[in-house]
Design a protein around this motif. Sequence first.
Motif, PDB file in Angstrom:
ATOM      1  N   CYS A 165       0.946   4.094  -3.344  1.00  0.00           N
ATOM      2  CA  CYS A 165       0.742   5.548  -3.362  1.00  0.00           C
ATOM      3  C   CYS A 165       1.478   6.161  -4.543  1.00  0.00           C
ATOM      4  CB  CYS A 165       1.236   6.172  -2.057  1.00  0.00           C
ATOM      5  SG  CYS A 165       0.073   6.044  -0.701  1.00  0.00           S
ATOM      6  N   ALA A 201       0.833  -1.201   0.000  1.00  0.00           N
ATOM      7  CA  ALA A 201       0.000   0.000   0.000  1.00  0.00           C
ATOM      8  C   ALA A 201       0.867   1.251   0.000  1.00  0.00           C
ATOM      9  CB  ALA A 201      -0.928  -0.007   1.203  1.00  0.00           C
ATOM     10  N   LEU A 202       1.985   1.209   0.719  1.00  0.00           N
ATOM     11  CA  LEU A 202       2.905   2.342   0.698  1.00  0.00           C
ATOM     12  C   LEU A 202       3.422   2.584  -0.717  1.00  0.00           C
ATOM     13  CD1 LEU A 202       5.008   1.647   3.908  1.00  0.00           C
ATOM     14  CD2 LEU A 202       3.513   3.597   3.530  1.00  0.00           C
ATOM     15  N   VAL A 228       0.085   6.797   4.547  1.00  0.00           N
ATOM     16  CA  VAL A 228      -0.703   5.602   4.825  1.00  0.00           C
ATOM     17  C   VAL A 228      -1.121   5.727   6.280  1.00  0.00           C
ATOM     18  CG1 VAL A 228      -0.724   3.093   5.001  1.00  0.00           C
ATOM     19  CG2 VAL A 228       0.525   4.199   3.136  1.00  0.00           C
ATOM     20  N   LYS A 270      -4.697   4.649   2.146  1.00  0.00           N
ATOM     21  CA  LYS A 270      -3.655   5.322   1.367  1.00  0.00           C
ATOM     22  C   LYS A 270      -4.213   6.663   0.922  1.00  0.00           C
ATOM     23  CE  LYS A 270      -3.844   2.242  -1.765  1.00  0.00           C
ATOM     24  NZ  LYS A 270      -3.665   1.536  -3.016  1.00  0.00           N
ATOM     25  N   SER A 271      -3.450   7.734   1.160  1.00  0.00           N
ATOM     26  CA  SER A 271      -3.893   9.073   0.787  1.00  0.00           C
ATOM     27  C   SER A 271      -2.760   9.810   0.087  1.00  0.00           C
ATOM     28  CB  SER A 271      -4.309   9.863   2.021  1.00  0.00           C
ATOM     29  OG  SER A 271      -5.321   9.197   2.727  1.00  0.00           O
TER      30      SER A 271
END
Length: 102
Positions: free
Chosen positions: A16, A12-13, A73, A88-89
């Motif tokens: 991004c 997930a990191l 995250v 995740k943003s």
Amino acid sequence: MRSTLLAITLGALGACAVGSAALAADTRVATMPFGECLSIINEAAQDVGEEPVKLVSTSDIVTVRINASDGFVTVSCDRRNDRMTLTKSPIPEAAGMTAEAR
């Protein structure tokens, strides 16, 4: 099993960076024991070489933000529901900000 969940967290990191054009947050939820969720946060922080930013820390809920090169995250561990929530943003380019600590 924990290494698989850590891989998902670290994936997930990295995601991004791949999905930085999209400005919407992406959230995943997994059922797991509270202690295992906390271990994943610690391992992810070690892998990126940076302490997570604590947003909430109670006996039942821990929420942290882990910085990535182009976003954040957010990981929440919920003891009562045995749940990990990962969001995740990306940072909008127009904001003129970076996620890197200074």
